[in-house]
Design a protein around this motif. Structure first.
Motif, PDB file in Angstrom:
ATOM      1  N   LEU A 164       0.849  -1.183   0.000  1.00  0.00           N
ATOM      2  CA  LEU A 164       0.000   0.000   0.000  1.00  0.00           C
ATOM      3  C   LEU A 164       0.890   1.240   0.000  1.00  0.00           C
ATOM      4  O   LEU A 164       1.665   1.453   0.928  1.00  0.00           O
ATOM      5  CB  LEU A 164      -0.913   0.008   1.230  1.00  0.00           C
ATOM      6  CG  LEU A 164      -1.854   1.207   1.334  1.00  0.00           C
ATOM      7  CD1 LEU A 164      -2.952   1.136   0.276  1.00  0.00           C
ATOM      8  CD2 LEU A 164      -2.480   1.288   2.735  1.00  0.00           C
ATOM      9  N   THR A 165       0.763   2.050  -1.043  1.00  0.00           N
ATOM     10  CA  THR A 165       1.623   3.234  -1.141  1.00  0.00           C
ATOM     11  C   THR A 165       0.868   4.550  -0.977  1.00  0.00           C
ATOM     12  O   THR A 165       1.489   5.585  -0.748  1.00  0.00           O
ATOM     13  CB  THR A 165       2.352   3.252  -2.507  1.00  0.00           C
ATOM     14  OG1 THR A 165       1.388   3.145  -3.558  1.00  0.00           O
ATOM     15  CG2 THR A 165       3.358   2.105  -2.594  1.00  0.00           C
ATOM     16  N   ALA A 166      -0.474   4.511  -1.090  1.00  0.00           N
ATOM     17  CA  ALA A 166      -1.221   5.761  -0.974  1.00  0.00           C
ATOM     18  C   ALA A 166      -2.694   5.483  -0.697  1.00  0.00           C
ATOM     19  O   ALA A 166      -3.234   4.445  -1.078  1.00  0.00           O
ATOM     20  CB  ALA A 166      -1.090   6.588  -2.251  1.00  0.00           C
ATOM     21  N   VAL A 167      -3.321   6.446  -0.024  1.00  0.00           N
ATOM     22  CA  VAL A 167      -4.777   6.456   0.126  1.00  0.00           C
ATOM     23  C   VAL A 167      -5.269   7.823  -0.331  1.00  0.00           C
ATOM     24  O   VAL A 167      -4.528   8.815  -0.314  1.00  0.00           O
ATOM     25  CB  VAL A 167      -5.223   6.194   1.580  1.00  0.00           C
ATOM     26  CG1 VAL A 167      -4.874   4.772   2.016  1.00  0.00           C
ATOM     27  CG2 VAL A 167      -4.617   7.220   2.531  1.00  0.00           C
ATOM     28  N   CYS A 168      -6.535   7.853  -0.758  1.00  0.00           N
ATOM     29  CA  CYS A 168      -7.106   9.105  -1.247  1.00  0.00           C
ATOM     30  C   CYS A 168      -8.560   9.185  -0.808  1.00  0.00           C
ATOM     31  O   CYS A 168      -9.311   8.201  -0.927  1.00  0.00           O
ATOM     32  CB  CYS A 168      -7.007   9.148  -2.776  1.00  0.00           C
ATOM     33  SG  CYS A 168      -7.690  10.640  -3.540  1.00  0.00           S
ATOM     34  N   ASP A 169      -8.955  10.342  -0.292  1.00  0.00           N
ATOM     35  CA  ASP A 169     -10.346  10.552   0.099  1.00  0.00           C
ATOM     36  C   ASP A 169     -10.614  12.059   0.073  1.00  0.00           C
ATOM     37  O   ASP A 169      -9.736  12.857   0.429  1.00  0.00           O
ATOM     38  CB  ASP A 169     -10.604   9.987   1.502  1.00  0.00           C
ATOM     39  CG  ASP A 169     -12.084   9.754   1.768  1.00  0.00           C
ATOM     40  OD1 ASP A 169     -12.504   8.583   1.817  1.00  0.00           O
ATOM     41  OD2 ASP A 169     -12.830  10.751   1.920  1.00  0.00           O
ATOM     42  N   VAL A 170     -11.822  12.429  -0.338  1.00  0.00           N
ATOM     43  CA  VAL A 170     -12.154  13.859  -0.395  1.00  0.00           C
ATOM     44  C   VAL A 170     -12.265  14.468   0.998  1.00  0.00           C
ATOM     45  O   VAL A 170     -12.163  15.686   1.160  1.00  0.00           O
ATOM     46  CB  VAL A 170     -13.467  14.094  -1.167  1.00  0.00           C
ATOM     47  CG1 VAL A 170     -13.291  13.751  -2.633  1.00  0.00           C
ATOM     48  CG2 VAL A 170     -14.627  13.310  -0.558  1.00  0.00           C
ATOM     49  N   ILE A 171     -12.444  13.636   2.016  1.00  0.00           N
ATOM     50  CA  ILE A 171     -12.427  14.113   3.404  1.00  0.00           C
ATOM     51  C   ILE A 171     -11.005  13.979   3.916  1.00  0.00           C
ATOM     52  O   ILE A 171     -10.507  12.879   4.166  1.00  0.00           O
ATOM     53  CB  ILE A 171     -13.406  13.314   4.281  1.00  0.00           C
ATOM     54  CG1 ILE A 171     -14.832  13.447   3.746  1.00  0.00           C
ATOM     55  CG2 ILE A 171     -13.340  13.771   5.742  1.00  0.00           C
ATOM     56  CD1 ILE A 171     -15.853  12.597   4.452  1.00  0.00           C
ATOM     57  N   GLU A 172     -10.331  15.107   4.037  1.00  0.00           N
ATOM     58  CA  GLU A 172      -8.897  15.083   4.330  1.00  0.00           C
ATOM     59  C   GLU A 172      -8.573  14.377   5.636  1.00  0.00           C
ATOM     60  O   GLU A 172      -7.599  13.614   5.713  1.00  0.00           O
ATOM     61  CB  GLU A 172      -8.335  16.511   4.357  1.00  0.00           C
ATOM     62  CG  GLU A 172      -6.826  16.531   4.577  1.00  0.00           C
ATOM     63  CD  GLU A 172      -6.207  17.905   4.374  1.00  0.00           C
ATOM     64  OE1 GLU A 172      -4.969  17.983   4.299  1.00  0.00           O
ATOM     65  OE2 GLU A 172      -6.974  18.892   4.288  1.00  0.00           O
ATOM     66  N   GLU A 173      -9.360  14.611   6.674  1.00  0.00           N
ATOM     67  CA  GLU A 173      -9.068  14.000   7.971  1.00  0.00           C
ATOM     68  C   GLU A 173      -9.108  12.475   7.868  1.00  0.00           C
ATOM     69  O   GLU A 173      -8.285  11.780   8.468  1.00  0.00           O
ATOM     70  CB  GLU A 173     -10.080  14.493   9.013  1.00  0.00           C
ATOM     71  CG  GLU A 173      -9.679  14.209  10.446  1.00  0.00           C
ATOM     72  CD  GLU A 173      -8.370  14.889  10.846  1.00  0.00           C
ATOM     73  OE1 GLU A 173      -7.633  14.297  11.674  1.00  0.00           O
ATOM     74  OE2 GLU A 173      -8.076  15.978  10.323  1.00  0.00           O
ATOM     75  N   ARG A 174     -10.055  11.976   7.098  1.00  0.00           N
ATOM     76  CA  ARG A 174     -10.170  10.521   6.932  1.00  0.00           C
ATOM     77  C   ARG A 174      -8.961   9.980   6.173  1.00  0.00           C
ATOM     78  O   ARG A 174      -8.398   8.936   6.538  1.00  0.00           O
ATOM     79  CB  ARG A 174     -11.473  10.201   6.191  1.00  0.00           C
ATOM     80  CG  ARG A 174     -11.889   8.761   6.254  1.00  0.00           C
ATOM     81  CD  ARG A 174     -13.383   8.590   6.076  1.00  0.00           C
ATOM     82  NE  ARG A 174     -13.846   8.995   4.748  1.00  0.00           N
ATOM     83  CZ  ARG A 174     -15.122   9.008   4.398  1.00  0.00           C
ATOM     84  NH1 ARG A 174     -16.052   8.666   5.271  1.00  0.00           N
ATOM     85  NH2 ARG A 174     -15.481   9.369   3.180  1.00  0.00           N
ATOM     86  N   ALA A 175      -8.560  10.665   5.112  1.00  0.00           N
ATOM     87  CA  ALA A 175      -7.392  10.235   4.339  1.00  0.00           C
ATOM     88  C   ALA A 175      -6.125  10.289   5.194  1.00  0.00           C
ATOM     89  O   ALA A 175      -5.297   9.373   5.159  1.00  0.00           O
ATOM     90  CB  ALA A 175      -7.231  11.112   3.103  1.00  0.00           C
ATOM     91  N   LYS A 176      -6.006  11.359   5.958  1.00  0.00           N
ATOM     92  CA  LYS A 176      -4.822  11.553   6.805  1.00  0.00           C
ATOM     93  C   LYS A 176      -4.717  10.458   7.864  1.00  0.00           C
ATOM     94  O   LYS A 176      -3.633   9.911   8.119  1.00  0.00           O
ATOM     95  CB  LYS A 176      -4.903  12.929   7.463  1.00  0.00           C
ATOM     96  CG  LYS A 176      -3.619  13.411   8.099  1.00  0.00           C
ATOM     97  CD  LYS A 176      -3.791  14.854   8.564  1.00  0.00           C
ATOM     98  CE  LYS A 176      -2.500  15.381   9.167  1.00  0.00           C
ATOM     99  NZ  LYS A 176      -2.655  16.791   9.623  1.00  0.00           N
ATOM    100  N   ASP A 177      -5.836  10.125   8.487  1.00  0.00           N
ATOM    101  CA  ASP A 177      -5.845   9.085   9.515  1.00  0.00           C
ATOM    102  C   ASP A 177      -5.485   7.725   8.921  1.00  0.00           C
ATOM    103  O   ASP A 177      -4.700   6.962   9.506  1.00  0.00           O
ATOM    104  CB  ASP A 177      -7.230   8.996  10.176  1.00  0.00           C
ATOM    105  CG  ASP A 177      -7.512  10.169  11.094  1.00  0.00           C
ATOM    106  OD1 ASP A 177      -6.566  10.904  11.412  1.00  0.00           O
ATOM    107  OD2 ASP A 177      -8.679  10.344  11.490  1.00  0.00           O
ATOM    108  N   ALA A 178      -6.047   7.418   7.757  1.00  0.00           N
ATOM    109  CA  ALA A 178      -5.757   6.134   7.116  1.00  0.00           C
ATOM    110  C   ALA A 178      -4.286   6.037   6.725  1.00  0.00           C
ATOM    111  O   ALA A 178      -3.663   4.977   6.863  1.00  0.00           O
ATOM    112  CB  ALA A 178      -6.638   5.948   5.886  1.00  0.00           C
ATOM    113  N   ALA A 179      -3.729   7.153   6.258  1.00  0.00           N
ATOM    114  CA  ALA A 179      -2.319   7.169   5.865  1.00  0.00           C
ATOM    115  C   ALA A 179      -1.411   6.971   7.077  1.00  0.00           C
ATOM    116  O   ALA A 179      -0.408   6.242   7.008  1.00  0.00           O
ATOM    117  CB  ALA A 179      -1.991   8.479   5.166  1.00  0.00           C
TER     118      ALA A 179
END
Length: 370
Positions: free
Chosen positions: A30-45
């Protein structure tokens, strides 16, 4: 290629489940995650120690992925999938591959380079139950099929489920209800096992059991050229629900219910009996077999690993995305038939359905407070 560099677009409920499977899969990083909700993307990363993005185009331009898994709300599958294929990436898209047939055609048209692996998340194709049924049908065990009945009403959902996401169960946000979200698995299995019918007559109840504007209860009648007929019944408002699949052929019938797969076989085919007036053919003798099953298969993790294996070693796909249009077309046909009050011929008139759907989106007045 040692390990496939994979990005996940959409890290909501389904996306987070996929992240867990990726961590256990072979030959993938897994090299990247992407989500329009930044907090969700940031937490997953942070949890998965990878890059994060809020714009899928920026993810593609960063050149950190060989492949992407798309787990966004339904309407986004088409534009993101097209962009990913145009960027040269391998693509695994959640079900349904698109909301309606015309969008499916646009998405599939973007798959010009056949070296790019393009798969769909139809995880129930890994279930030994359906794999056994498919082998029986293709092997001629049932002979010519006469009738198919599937009552699949154990998709129960509460009102809270629908209220938990502003895109859910709206024409503009999701594009449909039980046919597009839950029972799309069953529609995929239907076409995978039995092929596509020639005519469909649908009866769809919109918001019968829930405060929603899309269908939550459906009964459909399907007709095939060879005379075989089918009935498909589904609901998200029935409890206790039923999952009973009955397939009748000239050589007997298969019944799947409560985790069992039973084959009630005729010693002489019904067609043979009906061709003779002799007293010895008054009724075919039968014998009963319970076909052993082993679990429910590898499900989502199995489709993911198959996608990775196809990239790394050229493994045959369990669920090629090109087949995903058929489940969408079946669901669209049921809704369109119900809307116009008559049977529809397949192939479905994709532009006509798209026009109907756009009218429903425009007329939508549903607002949600999440």
């Amino acid at each position: 290629m040692n390990k496939v560099k994979l990005g996940v677009i959409g890290v909501g409920v389904m996306g987070r489940g996929h992240l867990e499977n990726i961590a256990k899969a072979r030959d993938v990083k897994l090299t990247a995650v992407c989500d329009v909700i930044e907090e969700r993307a940031k937490d997953a990363a942070a949890t998965n120690q990878c890059d994060y993005f809020t714009d899928h185009q920026k993810l593609f331009k960063a050149n950190v992925c060989d492949a992407v898994l798309i787990a966004t709300p339904h309407y986004a599958h088409t534009p993101i999938g097209i962009d990913a294929l145009n960027a040269g990436l391998h693509v695994l898209v959640e079900k349904p591959i698109s909301v309606h047939k015309a969008d499916c055609e646009r998405l599939l048209a973007a798959h010009k380079n056949k070296r790019q692996v393009f798969s769909a998340m139809f995880n129930q194709r890994t279930d030994p139950l359906y794999c056994n049924i498919k082998k029986m049908i293709e092997g001629g065990e049932l002979g010519q099929l006469d009738r198919i009945t599937w009552i699949i009403t154990d998709w129960f959902r509460t009102q809270n489920y629908y209220d938990a996401g502003e895109w859910r169960a709206t024409w503009a946000g999701e594009g449909g209800g039980v046919l597009l979200n839950q029972a799309t698995h069953n529609l995929d299995l239907w076409q995978w096992l039995f092929g596509m019918p020639d005519r469909v007559r649908g009866f769809c109840k919109l918001g019968r059991k829930h405060a929603i504007e899309v269908e939550d209860e459906v009964t459909a009648y399907l007709e095939y050229k060879n005379g075989c007929s089918g009935v498909f019944i589904t609901s998200t408002g029935e409890a206790p629900g039923t999952n009973r699949l009955e397939i009748v052929g000239e050589n007997g019938k298969v019944v799947s219910e409560n985790g069992r797969l039973d084959f009630i076989r005729n010693e002489v085919s019904t067609n043979e009996v009906l061709r003779h007036s002799s007293e010895k053919y008054t009724r075919p003798a039968i014998w009963n077999v319970q076909i052993p099953l082993n679990g429910q298969g590898l499900q989502h993790a199995g489709i993911l690993q198959n996608f990775i294996d196809a990239i790394v070693s050229g493994a045959a796909l369990i669920a090629p995305a090109v087949e995903g249009i058929r489940a969408v077309e079946l669901g669209n046909a049921m809704l369109y038939s119900s809307e116009i009050g008559q049977s529809v011929q397949l192939p479905l008139d994709a532009p006509a359905y798209e026009r109907m759907l756009k009218k429903k989106c425009k007329a939508s007045r549903i607002t949600k407070k999440i």
